[in-house]
Scaffold this active site. Structure first.
Site, short mmCIF file in Angstrom:
data_model
loop_
_atom_site.label_atom_id
_atom_site.label_comp_id
_atom_site.label_asym_id
_atom_site.label_seq_id
_atom_site.Cartn_x
_atom_site.Cartn_y
_atom_site.Cartn_z
N PRO A 1 0.85 -1.10 -0.05
CA PRO A 1 0.04 -0.04 0.01
C PRO A 1 0.81 1.32 0.05
CG PRO A 1 -0.76 -1.51 1.61
CD PRO A 1 0.32 -2.22 1.11
N TYR B 1 -0.89 5.57 13.30
CA TYR B 1 -2.52 5.43 13.07
C TYR B 1 -3.30 4.61 14.09
CZ TYR B 1 -1.17 8.00 8.62
OH TYR B 1 -0.59 8.90 7.84
N ASP C 1 10.59 4.50 7.61
CA ASP C 1 10.02 3.41 6.83
C ASP C 1 10.21 3.59 5.30
OD1 ASP C 1 7.93 1.13 6.31
OD2 ASP C 1 6.86 2.77 5.34
N ALA D 1 7.39 -0.22 -2.70
CA ALA D 1 6.68 1.15 -3.14
C ALA D 1 7.29 1.86 -4.27
CB ALA D 1 6.30 1.81 -2.00
N ARG D 2 8.49 2.60 -3.70
CA ARG D 2 9.14 3.24 -4.57
C ARG D 2 10.11 2.63 -5.88
NH1 ARG D 2 12.65 5.68 0.15
NH2 ARG D 2 12.30 3.68 0.84
N CYS E 1 15.06 2.84 -8.47
CA CYS E 1 14.68 3.96 -7.69
C CYS E 1 16.14 4.58 -6.96
CB CYS E 1 13.94 3.61 -6.62
SG CYS E 1 13.82 4.50 -5.20
N CYS F 1 15.31 9.24 -3.67
CA CYS F 1 15.50 10.68 -3.26
C CYS F 1 14.08 11.05 -2.72
CB CYS F 1 15.57 11.37 -4.81
SG CYS F 1 14.16 11.18 -5.69
C1 LIG Z 1 4.34 8.09 -2.19
C2 LIG Z 1 4.26 7.12 -1.16
C3 LIG Z 1 3.11 6.87 -0.45
C4 LIG Z 1 2.99 6.06 0.64
N1 LIG Z 1 1.81 5.99 1.29
C5 LIG Z 1 1.45 4.94 2.09
C6 LIG Z 1 0.19 4.71 2.59
O1 LIG Z 1 -0.79 5.11 2.05
N2 LIG Z 1 0.04 3.49 3.35
C7 LIG Z 1 1.00 2.92 3.90
O2 LIG Z 1 0.86 1.85 4.58
N3 LIG Z 1 2.57 3.27 3.46
C8 LIG Z 1 2.48 4.13 2.35
N4 LIG Z 1 3.81 4.36 2.05
C9 LIG Z 1 5.06 3.68 2.50
C10 LIG Z 1 5.37 2.29 1.59
O3 LIG Z 1 4.01 1.62 1.57
C11 LIG Z 1 6.36 1.43 2.11
O4 LIG Z 1 6.18 0.92 3.33
C12 LIG Z 1 7.92 2.76 1.92
O5 LIG Z 1 7.66 3.38 1.08
C13 LIG Z 1 9.08 1.40 1.98
O6 LIG Z 1 8.94 0.76 0.99
P1 LIG Z 1 10.02 0.96 -0.44
O7 LIG Z 1 11.27 1.05 0.18
O8 LIG Z 1 9.67 -0.23 -1.35
O9 LIG Z 1 9.55 2.24 -1.12
C14 LIG Z 1 4.10 5.39 0.96
C15 LIG Z 1 5.23 5.44 0.46
C16 LIG Z 1 5.31 6.30 -0.44
C17 LIG Z 1 6.73 6.63 -1.12
S1 SF4 Z 2 13.57 7.78 -7.71
FE1 SF4 Z 2 13.08 9.27 -6.13
S2 SF4 Z 2 11.02 9.86 -6.56
FE2 SF4 Z 2 11.29 8.02 -7.84
S3 SF4 Z 2 10.41 6.49 -6.73
FE3 SF4 Z 2 12.49 6.49 -6.28
S4 SF4 Z 2 12.54 7.74 -4.17
FE4 SF4 Z 2 10.61 8.00 -5.19
#
Ligand SMILES: Cc1cc2nc3c(=O)[nH]c(=O)nc-3n(C[C@H](O)[C@H](O)[C@H](O)COP(=O)(O)O)c2cc1C
Ligand code: SF4
Length: 709
Positions: free
Chosen positions: A37, A188, A278, A332-333, A356, A359
């Site tokens: 999410p 939350y 996170d 996510a990213r 990614c 940034c």
């Molecule tokens: C733009 C953005 C919005 C996010 N919104 C939520 C969210 O609505 N709910 C949630 O549980 N985590 C949210 N996250 C956290 C991501 O789910 C994730 O836990 C975090 O980005 C680490 O994962 P990654 O390293 O793959 O990005 C958000 C992350 C990003 C980048």
């Molecule tokens: S490159 Fe930067 S803007 Fe794009 S997903 Fe990764 S952290 Fe987010």
């Protein structure tokens, strides 16, 4: 149509484990790639933009694609931040656009049902926020600060929130979701019940860990009952703090919470506690940095576990699976930067992954209240609005050759996208090394991963027959007129000025003194005489980073560095990218003093004259040099020189000359990349300004705006 999980012939054998299906309760994910999410900033105001954004992940091979946090009820109103809703049937129809689009590519659709409790201010609904004991999340930063403290929830309030979760879960099922979440993370409501600081109740919902977990347990049970056998139920939970807390019978309270609910959810989705840890910026957090917090979960449950950690390396992903840390690779990213990451691994094209860079411009977009923007992927958010696909681009509209002057982020992106369209492309740069501002900036502490912006594009460009690269080639207007290219693109970047800053908060006349430098001087190798003051009114990363760099790089010369800014924090805008707390830590670790709310007035006689921006009080700082990180102006002299000779264009075969990126309007790298991409898409396009405006699905049901069940 290709579906995730098939066509493994070209996948390297060592990565095939990533394409195994994983059973999640009553549903089966076709592979281990799981878009966790994350908010898109799109909301039900832009249902088609949102559906297209999510569908792109499914098309790119993600086996599960989730929404961001979706509110159950107006008592969870996070405005002005852009959040999803499932309050009534209009929202069902809007979400169904997404589930249909995701299913069309063979992926599962998941929804994170959410109540924010005392962390949301209900600025629009004006309902007094809910919290277990009325304890607020009291942010200290303007923008996140609120002045509405939550109510202490009664048992009826608890029953209401559980009932709204059930109603939202039923709506989620009718919208076509396969996995329905309970959210107990990131400050939350579910998390607030788990953590003793927030939960000071003396009834059966407070006190022992078992009591504090009761609310989350009830949310899980009611959700399971609401969705029946059709959907899986997932629990997303933050374990960073709980893991640090002692428990009477387990290794930590985190272990105890997991043990208490071990097999209740069909899936454990585990994460850190706050957005800065996170969704950590690469400057301060490496890939897979969550492992030490969440590694125990799989040892305590038979249910599959998904976790995150900015995973872009398939070797790291395989290692997480093989070592029994995770069953599903959450992203996510990495999926924003490259929605086709799974398919590229499946097709043996790992080198084509647009990794990614960490940034966090994406998260800043959410903080800004706008649809996700990405530095690496200029098509993010533009899938529906502009019809941009991250992997496909229309063929060239002519055989015209394009000359790009400047090989920074904008020039490289324009060059790559034009070359992919089939245009003959030449990129020339005065410097020996292509990459523009990133050539120097990637040498700054922690910015190494940002080099991926250049590497991804240069690697691709070097493999293309229709591309000529000329580093070390300074061109003037005469050259451009003689080179027989139909289109000239000026991507010559921007320069930093020595302008000061006024109490009206605008850049004013430059400080012309010896010993006054700009980042361009430092990049060119100037070693300022110490002590040095870095005066920063750019407010993004560079001021703080230059202070760190100067302090590290010239430590052996005893260079003392001080940092000053008119803002309230060092690198103040980095609150938007989750970096701000760590910027202050990094400066403090190096012994760099910080003066905030300061204007620089002058420098003379070994002293920088700082003045308090509000009171006018003088705050002198010992300094023999000043580096001003403030105003940038477009380096567009060549463009104007060329346009002064527009009358010669026809004879020279020139059809157009344009500026892109910083040469047009200086900004962050994300804007430069987007500008380069926009130029490339628009060349010879019939509809260069096409930008569709989405509209909500707004057929209101009779009766109250939201339904109580
Ligand atoms: C733009 C953005 C919005 C996010 N919104 C939520 C969210 O609505 N709910 C949630 O549980 N985590 C949210 N996250 C956290 C991501 O789910 C994730 O836990 C975090 O980005 C680490 O994962 P990654 O390293 O793959 O990005 C958000 C992350 C990003 C980048
Ligand atoms: S490159 Fe930067 S803007 Fe794009 S997903 Fe990764 S952290 Fe987010």
């Amino acid at each position: 149509m290709s579906g995730p999980g098939d066509g493994l012939e070209r996948c390297k054998p060592k990565y095939r484990v990533l394409f195994e299906p994983v059973k999640i309760g009553p549903v089966t994910a076709p592979n281990r790639f799981y878009q966790v999410p994350h908010a898109s900033g799109m909301t039900e105001a832009n249902p088609r933009v949102r559906a297209a954004f999510r569908a792109m992940k499914a098309e790119g091979g993600w086996g599960v694609v989730s929404t961001g946090a979706v509110s159950t009820h107006p008592s969870c109103d996070d405005s002005p931040l852009p959040f999803g809703r499932l309050w009534d049937d209009n929202d069902v129809r809007a979400h169904a656009l997404m589930t249909d689009a995701v299913h069309a590519h063979g992926a599962l659709a998941a929804i994170e049902i959410w109540h924010g409790g005392g962390s949301v201010m209900n600025r629009t609904s004006r309902i007094a926020p809910y919290a277990p004991s009325g304890i607020p999340w009291q942010a200290t930063h303007v923008g996140f600060m609120g002045n509405h403290r939550p109510r202490a929830m009664t048992k009826q309030d608890i029953r209401d929130v559980v009932r709204w979760q059930a109603a939202a879960a039923r709506r989620a099922r009718s919208a076509g979701f396969d996995i329905v979440y309970v959210y107990a993370g990131m400050g939350y409501l579910g998390y607030q019940f788990l953590l003793e600081e927030y939960n000071q109740r003396s009834d059966e919902y407070g006190g022992s860990v078992e009591n504090r977990a009761r609310f989350v347990r009830e949310l899980l049970e009611t959700t399971k009952k609401a969705v029946g056998a059709e959907c899986a139920v997932a629990l997303r939970i933050s374990l960073e703090e709980l893991r640090k807390r002692p428990s009477d019978h387990y290794a930590s309270q985190g272990h105890e919470v997991v043990a208490l609910m071990a097999d209740l959810p069909d899936l454990w989705d585990v994460k850190m506690d706050s957005s800065p840890t996170d969704c950590g910026a690469s400057r301060f957090r490496p890939e897979a940095s969550h492992e030490a917090t969440i590694d125990f979960v799989k040892t305590m449950t038979d249910r599959p576990v998904v976790g995150v950690g900015r995973f872009t390396s398939p070797d790291t992903m395989v290692s997480q699976v093989k070592r029994g840390v995770l069953d599903l690779i959450g992203g996510a990213r990495p999926g924003i930067a490259d929605p086709f990451l799974p398919n590229k691994i499946r097709e043996g094209r790992e080198d084509d992954i647009r990794e990614c860079i960490g940034c966090n411009i994406c998260i800043s977009s959410w903080h800004d209240g706008v649809p996700v923007r990405c530095t690496q992927n200029p098509t993010a958010g533009e899938e529906w609005r502009r019809g941009w696909h991250p992997e496909r681009i229309p063929p060239a509209g002519s055989d015209d050759a394009v000359l790009i002057v400047g090989g920074g982020p904008a020039g490289l992106e324009a060059g790559l996208s034009l070359a992919r369209r089939g245009y003959p492309v030449t990129i020339a740069d005065a410097r020996e090394e292509l990459g523009g501002r990133l050539v120097f900036e990637t040498r700054l502490p922690g910015l190494n991963a940002w080099g991926r912006v250049v590497d991804y594009r240069l690697n691709a460009l070097k493999q293309m027959d229709n591309v000529a690269l000329y580093p070390g080639s300074e061109l003037g207007a005469d050259d451009l007129l003689a080179m027989e290219h139909a289109h000239i693109v000026i991507a010559t970047g921007a320069r930093w000025t020595r302008r000061l800053y006024s109490s009206l908060e605008i850049p004013v006349a430059p400080l012309e003194r010896s010993g006054v430098y700009t980042p361009d001087d430092i990049a060119a190798g100037v070693v300022p005489e110490g002590p040095v003051l870095v005066f920063d009114f750019d407010n993004y990363y560079l001021g703080g980073l230059l202070a760190e760099y100067l302090s590290d790089h010239f430590a052996d010369r005893g260079l003392k560095v001080h940092y000053a800014t008119p803002a309230g924090h060092a690198s103040a805008w980095t609150i938007m990218t989750n970096e701000l707390p760590f910027v202050h830590q990094a400066l403090a670790e190096r012994g760099i003093g910080v003066t905030t709310l300061a204007l620089l007035k002058d420098m003379a006689g070994g002293e920088a004259r700082l003045e308090h921006i509000f009171t006018g009080q003088m705050m002198p700082i010992e300094a023999n040099s000043v580096v001003i990180v403030g105003h940038r102006e477009a380096r567009d002299g060549l463009y104007h020189e060329l346009m002064a000779r527009e009358g010669e264009f026809a004879d020279a075969g020139i059809k157009s000359a344009e500026r892109i990126g910083d040469a047009l309007a200086p900004g962050a790298i994300v804007h430069a990349v987007h500008s380069g991409h926009l130029y490339a898409r628009n060349l010879d396009s019939d509809a260069p300004d096409a930008f569709l405006r989405d509209i909500p699905i707004a057929e209101h049901p009779p009766g109250p705006a939201y339904e109580e069940e």
